[in-house]
Design an enzyme around this catalytic site. Structure first.
Site, PDB file in Angstrom:
ATOM      1  N   PHE A 194       0.835  -1.204   0.000  1.00  0.00           N
ATOM      2  CA  PHE A 194       0.000   0.000   0.000  1.00  0.00           C
ATOM      3  C   PHE A 194       0.873   1.258   0.000  1.00  0.00           C
ATOM      4  O   PHE A 194       0.874   2.047  -0.956  1.00  0.00           O
ATOM      5  CB  PHE A 194      -0.938  -0.083   1.215  1.00  0.00           C
ATOM      6  CG  PHE A 194      -1.582   1.187   1.639  1.00  0.00           C
ATOM      7  CD1 PHE A 194      -2.211   2.020   0.719  1.00  0.00           C
ATOM      8  CD2 PHE A 194      -1.597   1.546   2.986  1.00  0.00           C
ATOM      9  CE1 PHE A 194      -2.829   3.199   1.126  1.00  0.00           C
ATOM     10  CE2 PHE A 194      -2.214   2.716   3.399  1.00  0.00           C
ATOM     11  CZ  PHE A 194      -2.814   3.554   2.471  1.00  0.00           C
ATOM     12  N   ASP A 234      13.337 -11.303  -1.087  1.00  0.00           N
ATOM     13  CA  ASP A 234      13.021 -11.258   0.348  1.00  0.00           C
ATOM     14  C   ASP A 234      14.139 -10.482   1.043  1.00  0.00           C
ATOM     15  O   ASP A 234      15.292 -10.914   1.041  1.00  0.00           O
ATOM     16  CB  ASP A 234      12.928 -12.699   0.879  1.00  0.00           C
ATOM     17  CG  ASP A 234      12.579 -12.752   2.357  1.00  0.00           C
ATOM     18  OD1 ASP A 234      12.773 -11.743   3.072  1.00  0.00           O
ATOM     19  OD2 ASP A 234      12.133 -13.820   2.806  1.00  0.00           O
ATOM     20  N   LYS A 279      24.984   1.558   3.433  1.00  0.00           N
ATOM     21  CA  LYS A 279      26.407   1.756   3.765  1.00  0.00           C
ATOM     22  C   LYS A 279      27.281   1.492   2.530  1.00  0.00           C
ATOM     23  O   LYS A 279      28.176   2.274   2.210  1.00  0.00           O
ATOM     24  CB  LYS A 279      26.777   0.809   4.915  1.00  0.00           C
ATOM     25  CG  LYS A 279      28.198   0.904   5.406  1.00  0.00           C
ATOM     26  CD  LYS A 279      28.314   0.200   6.754  1.00  0.00           C
ATOM     27  CE  LYS A 279      29.763   0.014   7.160  1.00  0.00           C
ATOM     28  NZ  LYS A 279      30.355  -1.208   6.602  1.00  0.00           N
ATOM     29  N   TYR A 339       5.710  -7.517  15.860  1.00  0.00           N
ATOM     30  CA  TYR A 339       5.769  -6.299  15.034  1.00  0.00           C
ATOM     31  C   TYR A 339       6.425  -5.167  15.826  1.00  0.00           C
ATOM     32  O   TYR A 339       7.388  -4.548  15.371  1.00  0.00           O
ATOM     33  CB  TYR A 339       4.348  -5.933  14.631  1.00  0.00           C
ATOM     34  CG  TYR A 339       4.213  -4.736  13.732  1.00  0.00           C
ATOM     35  CD1 TYR A 339       4.647  -4.779  12.404  1.00  0.00           C
ATOM     36  CD2 TYR A 339       3.594  -3.572  14.186  1.00  0.00           C
ATOM     37  CE1 TYR A 339       4.476  -3.678  11.567  1.00  0.00           C
ATOM     38  CE2 TYR A 339       3.412  -2.481  13.345  1.00  0.00           C
ATOM     39  CZ  TYR A 339       3.849  -2.538  12.042  1.00  0.00           C
ATOM     40  OH  TYR A 339       3.671  -1.445  11.214  1.00  0.00           O
TER      41      TYR A 339
HETATM   42  P1  NAD Z   1       1.632  -3.606   3.085  1.00  0.00           P
HETATM   43  O1  NAD Z   1       1.458  -4.987   3.612  1.00  0.00           O
HETATM   44  O2  NAD Z   1       0.632  -3.122   2.091  1.00  0.00           O
HETATM   45  O3  NAD Z   1       3.066  -3.444   2.439  1.00  0.00           O
HETATM   46  C1  NAD Z   1       4.206  -4.093   2.918  1.00  0.00           C
HETATM   47  C2  NAD Z   1       4.981  -4.648   1.726  1.00  0.00           C
HETATM   48  O4  NAD Z   1       6.196  -5.258   2.207  1.00  0.00           O
HETATM   49  C3  NAD Z   1       4.195  -5.743   0.992  1.00  0.00           C
HETATM   50  O5  NAD Z   1       4.193  -5.490  -0.390  1.00  0.00           O
HETATM   51  C4  NAD Z   1       4.959  -7.015   1.325  1.00  0.00           C
HETATM   52  O6  NAD Z   1       4.855  -8.005   0.311  1.00  0.00           O
HETATM   53  C5  NAD Z   1       6.383  -6.489   1.510  1.00  0.00           C
HETATM   54  N1  NAD Z   1       7.236  -7.344   2.336  1.00  0.00           N
HETATM   55  C6  NAD Z   1       6.984  -7.815   3.580  1.00  0.00           C
HETATM   56  N2  NAD Z   1       8.013  -8.599   4.009  1.00  0.00           N
HETATM   57  C7  NAD Z   1       8.924  -8.594   3.005  1.00  0.00           C
HETATM   58  C8  NAD Z   1      10.197  -9.200   2.827  1.00  0.00           C
HETATM   59  N3  NAD Z   1      10.732  -9.977   3.775  1.00  0.00           N
HETATM   60  N4  NAD Z   1      10.875  -8.976   1.687  1.00  0.00           N
HETATM   61  C9  NAD Z   1      10.350  -8.183   0.719  1.00  0.00           C
HETATM   62  N5  NAD Z   1       9.150  -7.597   0.812  1.00  0.00           N
HETATM   63  C10 NAD Z   1       8.443  -7.803   1.931  1.00  0.00           C
HETATM   64  O7  NAD Z   1       1.689  -2.629   4.334  1.00  0.00           O
HETATM   65  P2  NAD Z   1       1.755  -1.045   4.385  1.00  0.00           P
HETATM   66  O8  NAD Z   1       0.581  -0.581   5.141  1.00  0.00           O
HETATM   67  O9  NAD Z   1       2.012  -0.477   3.043  1.00  0.00           O
HETATM   68  O10 NAD Z   1       3.037  -0.813   5.322  1.00  0.00           O
HETATM   69  C11 NAD Z   1       4.294  -0.465   4.755  1.00  0.00           C
HETATM   70  C12 NAD Z   1       5.263  -0.099   5.866  1.00  0.00           C
HETATM   71  O11 NAD Z   1       4.746   1.013   6.606  1.00  0.00           O
HETATM   72  C13 NAD Z   1       5.505  -1.224   6.867  1.00  0.00           C
HETATM   73  O12 NAD Z   1       6.866  -1.235   7.222  1.00  0.00           O
HETATM   74  C14 NAD Z   1       4.653  -0.828   8.043  1.00  0.00           C
HETATM   75  O13 NAD Z   1       5.199  -1.299   9.246  1.00  0.00           O
HETATM   76  C15 NAD Z   1       4.694   0.687   7.982  1.00  0.00           C
HETATM   77  N6  NAD Z   1       3.502   1.294   8.602  1.00  0.00           N
HETATM   78  C16 NAD Z   1       2.294   1.326   7.962  1.00  0.00           C
HETATM   79  C17 NAD Z   1       1.192   1.917   8.598  1.00  0.00           C
HETATM   80  C18 NAD Z   1      -0.147   2.043   7.918  1.00  0.00           C
HETATM   81  O14 NAD Z   1      -1.067   2.635   8.509  1.00  0.00           O
HETATM   82  N7  NAD Z   1      -0.339   1.586   6.715  1.00  0.00           N
HETATM   83  C19 NAD Z   1       1.328   2.417   9.904  1.00  0.00           C
HETATM   84  C20 NAD Z   1       2.563   2.318  10.533  1.00  0.00           C
HETATM   85  C21 NAD Z   1       3.649   1.775   9.875  1.00  0.00           C
END
Ligand code: NAD
Ligand code: UDP
Length: 335
Positions: free
Chosen positions: A11, A56, A110, A150
């Site tokens: 997202f 990954d 880095k 998390y």
């Molecule tokens: P999301 O699940 O839509 O996106 C996360 C993406 O990371 C996914 O496309 C997933 O496939 C990828 N991913 C996960 N593990 C992976 C790995 N090991 N290797 C490669 N890709 C990997 O979630 P989001 O809401 O877009 O969140 C994105 C970031 O923002 C996250 O780090 C989340 O902790 C942080 N965040 C989001 C929110 C929110 O409200 N959406 C709030 C706080 C923090």
């Protein structure tokens, strides 16, 4: 700049890629699709300044060519235990993305002498005892609770980022993201916005967990990305809260969604996450305002109206059976 964005198919990651490309930068997107979707990047097919690498981030990362910035967004992000995309059901992958993934992406920064930005979260404050949450608050986190996979991974990620900054002199940023919503959210990850919108568009009662008196503060995605982009361009190494400070109870939020969508009905369900569901969450954004000159400008009603067409499109694809209904049969995930 040439920027590596991990979690690019998610997202927030996909919106970030769009913004960077709009600003004239080149982007290397990385994702393993564990919770993300190819559809979120489909519109970038043929874009010469965009390269996608399926990988990954828990494993050693190699990116050919120069990099000026690394933005680490890869991590499962939904707390809903009923969703297959929820981090409670991906506990080891979540800890690895936050711990090993942060180590590897810092290593890339880095190696390339690139600046680094970590996507951290309001969850590092846990179930906060201080309200609203300033960046100076150390948090109230259960280290072994269900959400700890998390919360503690992100806390470790922040500590590692600061260690690379202090010890290796890496030019780092940490953004603490508060609840954000908008197009390209999962329809089925069980977070409150997709749940309520899918339920409302299906004419179903909205599933409020507990008495609905817990609060959140919802930020529209464009506002969030603006704040993050400004942080990337700044010189700030301390964590910065980015989110919308307009606090609302979940019950009021449900009523608002019903009003906007013309839906009716609220169904109260037992709290799904035991004691782990934070009671109050509201960012203090003074630091972002002072350092970045940033303020959210999209109000909740406007943001929800901008988001509804995306969920309508998803729903019509489900009706045409062009995508499988992932929520069928599970409670509280929009089914
Ligand atoms: P999301 O699940 O839509 O996106 C996360 C993406 O990371 C996914 O496309 C997933 O496939 C990828 N991913 C996960 N593990 C992976 C790995 N090991 N290797 C490669 N890709 C990997 O979630 P989001 O809401 O877009 O969140 C994105 C970031 O923002 C996250 O780090 C989340 O902790 C942080 N965040 C989001 C929110 C929110 O409200 N959406 C709030 C706080 C923090
Ligand atoms: N929630 C709810 N009904 C739902 C989904 C979530 O009442 O169908 C509540 C949940 O218990 C929490 C809040 O909405 O108090 C926000 O949940 P979300 O999963 O979006 O993320 P969180 O802010 O807890 O990380």
């Amino acid at each position: 700049m040439r920027v590596l964005v991990t979690g690019a198919a998610g997202f927030l990651g996909s919106h970030l890629c769009d913004r960077l490309l709009d600003e004239g930068h080149s982007v290397v997107g990385m994702d393993n699709f564990i919770t993300g979707s190819r559809e979120n990047l489909a519109h970038l097919a043929g874009e010469e300044r965009f390269l996608f690498i399926r990988h990954d981030v828990s494993n050693f990362i190699f990116v050919p060519g120069k990099l000026d910035a690394v933005m680490h967004f890869a991590s499962p992000a939904s707390p809903n235990p009923h969703s297959p995309f929820g981090y409670v059901n991906l506990p080891i992958q979540t800890m690895k993305a936050g711990a090993l993934g942060t180590h590897n992406t810092l290593g890339v920064a880095k190696a390339h002498n690139a600046r680094f930005l970590l996507a951290s979260t309001s969850e590092i404050y846990g179930d906060p005892l201080e309200h609203p949450q300033t960046e100076g608050y150390w948090g109230h986190v259960d280290p072994i609770g269900e959400r700890s996979v998390y919360d503690e991974a992100k806390r470790f990620a922040e500590a590692l980022t600061m260690a690379y900054h202090r010890f290796h002199g890496i030019d780092t940023r940490i953004v603490r993201i508060f609840n954000t919503y908008g197009p390209r959210m999962h329809t089925d990850d069980g977070r409150v916005v997709p749940n309520f919108l899918m339920q409302a568009l299906r004419g179903q009662p909205l599933t409020v967990y507990g008495d609905g008196q817990q609060t959140r503060s919802f930020c529209y995605v464009d506002d969030l990305i603006e704040g993050i982009y400004r942080l990337l361009l700044s010189d700030e190494h301390r964590p910065v809260n980015v989110g919308n400070p307009d606090e609302i109870t979940i019950l009021e939020f449900a009523e608002t969604i019903n009003q906007i969508s013309g839906n009716q009905g609220i169904a109260f369900h037992p709290m799904q996450r035991g004691d782990g569901d934070p009671q109050r969450r509201q960012p203090d954004i003074s630091r972002a305002r002072e350092l970045l000159g940033w303020l959210p400008v999209v109000g909740l009603r406007e943001g929800i109206r901008k988001t509804i067409p995306y969920f309508e499109e998803k729903l019509s694809l489900l009706h045409e059976n062009r995508i499988k209904d992932p929520s069928s049969g599970r409670p509280g995930t929009g089914s």
